[in-house]
Motif scaffolding. Structure first.
Motif, short mmCIF file in Angstrom:
data_model
loop_
_atom_site.label_atom_id
_atom_site.label_comp_id
_atom_site.label_asym_id
_atom_site.label_seq_id
_atom_site.Cartn_x
_atom_site.Cartn_y
_atom_site.Cartn_z
N GLU A 34 47.07 90.65 35.59
CA GLU A 34 45.90 90.52 34.74
C GLU A 34 45.29 89.13 34.74
O GLU A 34 44.17 88.95 34.25
N SER A 35 46.00 88.12 35.21
CA SER A 35 45.47 86.76 35.19
C SER A 35 45.99 86.02 36.40
O SER A 35 46.95 86.45 37.06
N SER A 36 45.38 84.88 36.68
CA SER A 36 45.83 84.08 37.83
C SER A 36 47.26 83.59 37.62
O SER A 36 48.03 83.47 38.58
N GLU A 37 47.63 83.29 36.36
CA GLU A 37 48.99 82.84 36.09
C GLU A 37 50.01 83.93 36.38
O GLU A 37 51.05 83.67 36.98
N LEU A 38 49.72 85.16 35.98
CA LEU A 38 50.65 86.25 36.23
C LEU A 38 50.80 86.51 37.72
O LEU A 38 51.89 86.81 38.21
N ARG A 39 49.69 86.42 38.45
CA ARG A 39 49.76 86.64 39.89
C ARG A 39 50.56 85.52 40.56
O ARG A 39 51.41 85.78 41.42
N ALA A 40 50.30 84.28 40.15
CA ALA A 40 51.05 83.16 40.71
C ALA A 40 52.53 83.27 40.39
O ALA A 40 53.39 82.89 41.20
N GLU A 41 52.85 83.81 39.22
CA GLU A 41 54.25 83.97 38.81
C GLU A 41 55.01 84.88 39.76
O GLU A 41 56.07 84.51 40.28
N THR A 42 54.49 86.07 40.02
CA THR A 42 55.23 87.01 40.86
C THR A 42 55.28 86.53 42.31
O THR A 42 56.27 86.76 43.00
N VAL A 43 54.23 85.84 42.78
CA VAL A 43 54.24 85.31 44.14
C VAL A 43 55.27 84.19 44.26
O VAL A 43 56.02 84.12 45.25
N GLN A 44 55.33 83.31 43.26
CA GLN A 44 56.31 82.22 43.30
C GLN A 44 57.73 82.76 43.24
O GLN A 44 58.61 82.33 44.01
N MET A 45 57.98 83.71 42.35
CA MET A 45 59.32 84.28 42.24
C MET A 45 59.68 85.08 43.48
O MET A 45 60.84 85.08 43.92
N GLY A 46 58.70 85.78 44.05
CA GLY A 46 58.96 86.50 45.29
C GLY A 46 59.30 85.55 46.42
O GLY A 46 60.22 85.81 47.21
N LEU B 260 44.57 89.51 27.39
CA LEU B 260 43.94 88.46 26.58
C LEU B 260 44.89 87.28 26.37
O LEU B 260 44.49 86.11 26.44
N ALA B 261 46.16 87.60 26.12
CA ALA B 261 47.14 86.54 25.89
C ALA B 261 47.32 85.69 27.15
O ALA B 261 47.37 84.45 27.07
N CYS B 262 47.41 86.34 28.29
CA CYS B 262 47.60 85.61 29.54
C CYS B 262 46.37 84.77 29.89
O CYS B 262 46.49 83.64 30.37
N SER B 263 45.20 85.32 29.66
CA SER B 263 43.98 84.56 29.91
C SER B 263 43.86 83.37 28.96
O SER B 263 43.46 82.27 29.36
N GLY B 264 44.21 83.60 27.68
CA GLY B 264 44.17 82.52 26.71
C GLY B 264 45.14 81.41 27.05
O GLY B 264 44.87 80.22 26.81
N HIS B 265 46.29 81.78 27.60
CA HIS B 265 47.31 80.79 27.92
C HIS B 265 46.84 79.82 29.00
O HIS B 265 47.25 78.65 29.02
N GLU B 266 45.95 80.28 29.87
CA GLU B 266 45.50 79.44 30.98
C GLU B 266 44.74 78.20 30.50
O GLU B 266 44.69 77.19 31.21
N THR B 267 44.17 78.25 29.31
CA THR B 267 43.45 77.09 28.76
C THR B 267 44.09 76.57 27.48
O THR B 267 43.48 75.79 26.76
N GLN B 268 45.31 77.01 27.21
CA GLN B 268 46.02 76.54 26.02
C GLN B 268 46.30 75.05 26.14
O GLN B 268 46.72 74.56 27.20
#
Length: 223
Positions: free
Chosen positions: A89-101, A208-216
């Motif tokens: 749902e967000s760039s952070e979530l995508r980066a997370e699974t790619v980094q862990m993979g 929404l939470a993941c998108s909000g976290h990107e600018t937290q």
């Protein structure tokens, strides 16, 4: 006892060096916004995502990936990998699974007596479930056990994120894990039986939470 049990515990261990502990998957933003502020609200947030999000999409997809590895269905593996990457749902979530993979692929290459198939390296961007499913196949872990461990590991990481971000005490964390553990068998059973046309990761609150976290402004976690 067969060797699959120790391998299952190894795969699900927080000591697995894939960096899962550095991510909260939007939970940190839920704390910042006041939606999660104590044990009960943390449990409600995590349990809802387990039952209505991760358990309805990531769970059945991971199980299907393990079946695909077992049957050398490399085209199916590539399709499911692409679907999972597109579902983030967000760039952070995508980066997370790619980094862990990426981290899991590097680890499996460095382990002794772990035969990495060429199809594994053929995937330019590897989502974490693909690597997990392959490890489960190579280590002869039954799919129900593998999926239980996968979801348990997710629950444990979420509980630990809540302990740090809310913050909560260790006893509260154990109460959360006990409650999540009691729900896990039903989530696994449903995920194993869920046909693909009914998979769903519809969770607007998470998006929404993941998108909000990107600018937290201040953050402990990377997602």
């Amino acid at each position: 006892m067969t060797p699959s049990l120790p391998r299952l515990l190894q795969l699900a261990s927080p000591a697995l060096p894939v960096g899962a502990y550095t991510y909260s998957q939007g939970l940190e933003w839920a704390v910042e916004s006041g939606r999660v502020n104590d044990q009960d609200s943390a449990l409600a947030w995590i349990a809802a995502l387990l039952e209505e999000g991760v358990g309805c999409f990531e769970g059945p997809l991971t199980a299907q990936l393990q079946r695909a590895w077992e049957n050398s269905q490399h085209g199916e593996i590539a399709r499911l990998n692409a679907d999972f990457l597109a579902s983030r749902e967000s760039s952070e979530l995508r980066a997370e699974t790619v980094q862990m993979g990426y981290s899991l692929r590097r680890l499996l290459h460095e382990l002794d007596d772990f035969a990495v198939p060429p199809a594994f390296d053929a995937l330019a961007e590897l989502s974490f479930p693909v690597g997990w499913a392959l490890a489960a196949v190579v280590w002869k872990i039954p799919v129900a056990d593998s999926l239980t461990a996968y979801l348990w590991s997710w629950c444990e990481n979420q509980a630990m994120a809540a302990l740090k971000a809310v913050p909560l005490g260790q006893t509260a964390g154990q109460r959360i894990l006990l409650a999540l553990g009691s729900r896990l068998p039903a989530v696994v059973e449903r995920a194993l039986a869920l046909p693909e046309e009914r998979w769903s990761n519809f969770a607007p609150g998470l998006a929404l939470a993941c998108s909000g976290h990107e600018t937290q402004y201040t953050r402990l976690f990377r997602s």
